[in-house]
Scaffold this active site. Structure first.
Site, PDB file in Angstrom:
ATOM      1  N   LEU A 102       0.829  -1.206   0.000  1.00 52.72           N
ATOM      2  CA  LEU A 102       0.000   0.000   0.000  1.00 52.72           C
ATOM      3  C   LEU A 102       0.866   1.260   0.000  1.00 52.72           C
ATOM      4  O   LEU A 102       0.396   2.331  -0.347  1.00 52.72           O
ATOM      5  CB  LEU A 102      -0.937  -0.004   1.212  1.00 52.72           C
ATOM      6  N   HIS A 147       8.526  -3.974   7.363  1.00 55.03           N
ATOM      7  CA  HIS A 147       8.155  -2.564   7.567  1.00 55.03           C
ATOM      8  C   HIS A 147       8.623  -2.067   8.942  1.00 55.03           C
ATOM      9  O   HIS A 147       8.967  -0.896   9.097  1.00 55.03           O
ATOM     10  CB  HIS A 147       6.638  -2.380   7.478  1.00 55.03           C
TER      11      HIS A 147
HETATM   12 NI    NI Z   1       3.735  -3.116   2.674  1.00 56.55          NI
END
Ligand code: NI
Length: 181
Positions: A102, A147
């Site tokens: 995203l 992340h």
């Molecule tokens: Ni991601």
């Protein structure tokens, strides 16, 4: 109350920071963050999201595999919040498959990931778990844990040839999809 939060795009420095360990899962702001992540991910049709993607520096991720326009072959599971996730074991086998993010709009990449990972984490009630994840869900877990260390899937793509546009990816999966019955 939950609110939809803006998803940061690659290039934003907060996506490159090491996330901080959560010491109080029961803090109302932490519970609100989990709700915001769930809502933001669902609006964006994601199968996972990590707190740094909404600019929050905490070790919190959501893993929520389900079929969608972005991932038509994904298995179904209840959305799962993992707090302070730590991969404690994995198999030797790495498999390359397509990923998107995203925070990396419009691109897909072939990313090598372990087929199985064993993860220590706290659930949103603060209970500790050690759980094995396999295949596509294990891929999501590894992507989201990256992340928390300031890494995105682009860092793991082995060749620029393994990087394509979203529209090329959609053509690819339509060409290989099983006929609908
Ligand atoms: Ni991601």
């Amino acid at each position: 109350m939950t609110k939809k939060t803006t998803i940061l795009q690659v290039g934003h420095p907060l996506l490159r920071q090491q996330a901080t360990v959560v010491t109080d899962v029961h803090n109302p702001e932490m519970q609100q963050l989990i709700d915001d992540l769930l809502a933001t991910m669902q609006v964006a049709s994601g199968v996972g999201i990590a707190a740094p993607q909404v600019g929050q520096p905490w070790q919190v991720v959501i893993v929520a595999s389900r079929p969608s326009a972005r991932y038509p072959h994904a298995p179904v599971m209840e959305p799962l919040a993992l707090i302070n996730p730590c991969i404690v074991a994995h198999d030797d086998q790495q498999i390359k498959d397509w990923e998107g993010c995203l925070s990396v709009a419009g691109r897909r990449g072939l990313v090598p990931r372990y087929r199985m990972v064993e993860v220590d984490y706290l659930d949103r009630q603060g209970n500790p778990h050690r759980q094995v994840f396999t295949d596509f869900v294990a891929r999501i877990v590894q992507h989201e844990c990256d992340h928390l260390e300031g890494r995105v899937f682009l860092d793991r793509v082995e060749s620029y040839r393994d990087l394509i546009t979203e529209s090329a990816y959609q053509q690819l999966i339509q060409a290989t999809a099983a006929p609908v019955t």
